[in-house]
Write a protein that holds these residues in place. Structure first.
Motif, PDB file in Angstrom:
ATOM      1  N   ARG A  39       0.829  -1.210   0.000  1.00  0.00           N
ATOM      2  CA  ARG A  39       0.000   0.000   0.000  1.00  0.00           C
ATOM      3  C   ARG A  39       0.859   1.253   0.000  1.00  0.00           C
ATOM      4  NH1 ARG A  39      -1.006   4.443   1.651  1.00  0.00           N
ATOM      5  NH2 ARG A  39       0.595   4.154   3.229  1.00  0.00           N
ATOM      6  N   ARG A  40       0.595   2.100  -0.955  1.00  0.00           N
ATOM      7  CA  ARG A  40       1.180   3.437  -0.973  1.00  0.00           C
ATOM      8  C   ARG A  40       0.253   4.292  -1.800  1.00  0.00           C
ATOM      9  NH1 ARG A  40       3.482   4.315  -5.929  1.00  0.00           N
ATOM     10  NH2 ARG A  40       4.290   2.535  -7.069  1.00  0.00           N
ATOM     11  N   SER A  41       0.430   5.587  -1.693  1.00  0.00           N
ATOM     12  CA  SER A  41      -0.449   6.479  -2.445  1.00  0.00           C
ATOM     13  C   SER A  41      -0.037   6.470  -3.906  1.00  0.00           C
ATOM     14  CB  SER A  41      -0.355   7.898  -1.875  1.00  0.00           C
ATOM     15  OG  SER A  41      -0.781   7.893  -0.537  1.00  0.00           O
TER      16      SER A  41
ATOM     17  N   ARG B 253      -0.665   7.741  -7.551  1.00  0.00           N
ATOM     18  CA  ARG B 253      -1.295   8.950  -8.099  1.00  0.00           C
ATOM     19  C   ARG B 253      -1.421   8.929  -9.620  1.00  0.00           C
ATOM     20  NH1 ARG B 253       1.659  10.276  -3.567  1.00  0.00           N
ATOM     21  NH2 ARG B 253       0.722  11.701  -2.050  1.00  0.00           N
TER      22      ARG B 253
ATOM     23  N   TRP C 212      -5.395   5.728  -3.284  1.00  0.00           N
ATOM     24  CA  TRP C 212      -4.790   7.029  -2.921  1.00  0.00           C
ATOM     25  C   TRP C 212      -5.842   7.803  -2.135  1.00  0.00           C
ATOM     26  CZ3 TRP C 212      -4.701  11.537  -6.940  1.00  0.00           C
ATOM     27  CH2 TRP C 212      -4.160  12.686  -6.344  1.00  0.00           C
ATOM     28  N   PHE C 213      -5.537   8.097  -0.878  1.00  0.00           N
ATOM     29  CA  PHE C 213      -6.446   8.904  -0.057  1.00  0.00           C
ATOM     30  C   PHE C 213      -5.992  10.355  -0.114  1.00  0.00           C
ATOM     31  CE2 PHE C 213      -7.918  11.082   3.678  1.00  0.00           C
ATOM     32  CZ  PHE C 213      -9.175  10.567   3.907  1.00  0.00           C
ATOM     33  N   PHE C 214      -6.950  11.242  -0.302  1.00  0.00           N
ATOM     34  CA  PHE C 214      -6.594  12.672  -0.284  1.00  0.00           C
ATOM     35  C   PHE C 214      -7.800  13.488   0.164  1.00  0.00           C
ATOM     36  CE2 PHE C 214      -8.927  13.704  -4.128  1.00  0.00           C
ATOM     37  CZ  PHE C 214      -8.937  12.495  -4.799  1.00  0.00           C
ATOM     38  N   GLY C 215      -7.498  14.680   0.639  1.00  0.00           N
ATOM     39  CA  GLY C 215      -8.547  15.584   1.084  1.00  0.00           C
ATOM     40  C   GLY C 215      -9.027  16.455  -0.067  1.00  0.00           C
TER      41      GLY C 215
ATOM     42  N   SER D  91       4.816  13.499  -1.117  1.00  0.00           N
ATOM     43  CA  SER D  91       5.723  13.793  -0.003  1.00  0.00           C
ATOM     44  C   SER D  91       6.595  12.607   0.376  1.00  0.00           C
ATOM     45  CB  SER D  91       4.910  14.228   1.223  1.00  0.00           C
ATOM     46  OG  SER D  91       4.099  15.335   0.894  1.00  0.00           O
ATOM     47  N   ALA D  92       6.050  11.389   0.247  1.00  0.00           N
ATOM     48  CA  ALA D  92       6.805  10.206   0.678  1.00  0.00           C
ATOM     49  C   ALA D  92       8.020   9.948  -0.215  1.00  0.00           C
ATOM     50  CB  ALA D  92       5.896   8.982   0.714  1.00  0.00           C
TER      51      ALA D  92
END
Ligand SMILES: Cc1cc2nc3c(=O)[nH]c(=O)nc-3n(C[C@H](O)[C@H](O)[C@H](O)COP(=O)(O)O)c2cc1C
Length: 198
Positions: A10-12, A14, A139-142, A180-181
């Motif tokens: 699991r990673r974001s 994009r 990918w979780f984002f606001g 960012s990661a």
């Protein structure tokens, strides 16, 4: 998939291929997510699945910040999203029940930690891990841009808080990892783990 492998994989992601996850599998992911813990078993989390191509395209144009020079190429957009929503009123009603009223949480301002937001995070994580187990990237984002227009587009009730979005799909073969990661180191465990006292 082994649990450790799910966590590692699991990673974001994009940048996506256009392939849509199977809708029946997505339903299962939401069913798994809604089984995450909720305060007082309030169950005040909703999931809005957006997989209609025209709506998804509209979604991306609304939430993308036109002033953001680092915007990802439009063609890489995830093919579907699940919007995670919380319902503070349901928590307040639950904590007005006789077995909870003594907590003094029968109005929103009284909550030192908004458990509806906590629960939404738990549910979102559970959905993501279940997705990875199915070979689906996430990918979780606001939503930092266009929330009012998005609410109108999807008829989201005013009573619900938009907590965030989980993009779902399959990573693009030519994905260039950003975020960012990729530029910041993980903090050492010894710095974050505190045992018995700080
Ligand atoms: C609450 C929350 C909000 C986030 N918002 C964004 C965002 O607006 N845009 C984005 O690209 N990533 C967003 N992320 C993803 C983080 O940047 C990402 O999880 C973090 O850099 C660690 O990378 P990893 O998920 O690949 O392990 C968000 C993550 C969380 C948990």
């Amino acid at each position: 998939m082994d649990f450790a492998d799910i966590i590692r994989r699991r990673r974001s992601v994009r940048a996506y291929s256009g392939r849509l996850p199977d809708p029946a599998v997505v339903d299962q992911l939401v069913d798994t997510a809604r089984r995450a813990p909720t305060a007082g078993y309030s169950q005040g989390i909703d999931f809005l699945v957006v997989d209609n191509a025209a709506l998804v395209a509209n979604f991306w144009s609304l939430v993308s910040d036109p002033d953001d020079a680092d915007e990802r190429p439009h063609t890489d957009n995830p093919p579907m999203v699940v919007i995670v929503l919380s319902d503070p009123d349901r928590y307040i009603a639950r904590y007005s029940d006789p077995d909870k009223i003594d907590f003094g949480l029968d109005n929103e301002e009284a909550w030192p930690v908004k458990f509806w937001d906590v629960d939404a995070g738990m549910a979102a994580m559970q959905l993501q891990l279940a997705a990875v187990n199915e070979g689906i990237d996430t990918w979780f984002f606001g939503v930092a841009h266009g929330e009012d227009e998005l609410r109108q587009l999807l008829s989201i009730p005013d009573t619900r808080k938009v907590i965030g979005v989980i993009a779902l799909g399959y990573r693009a073969d030519d994905e260039i990892r950003v975020g960012s990661a990729t530029t910041r180191a993980r903090r050492p465990l010894s710095e974050q783990l505190h045992r018995n006292r700080w």
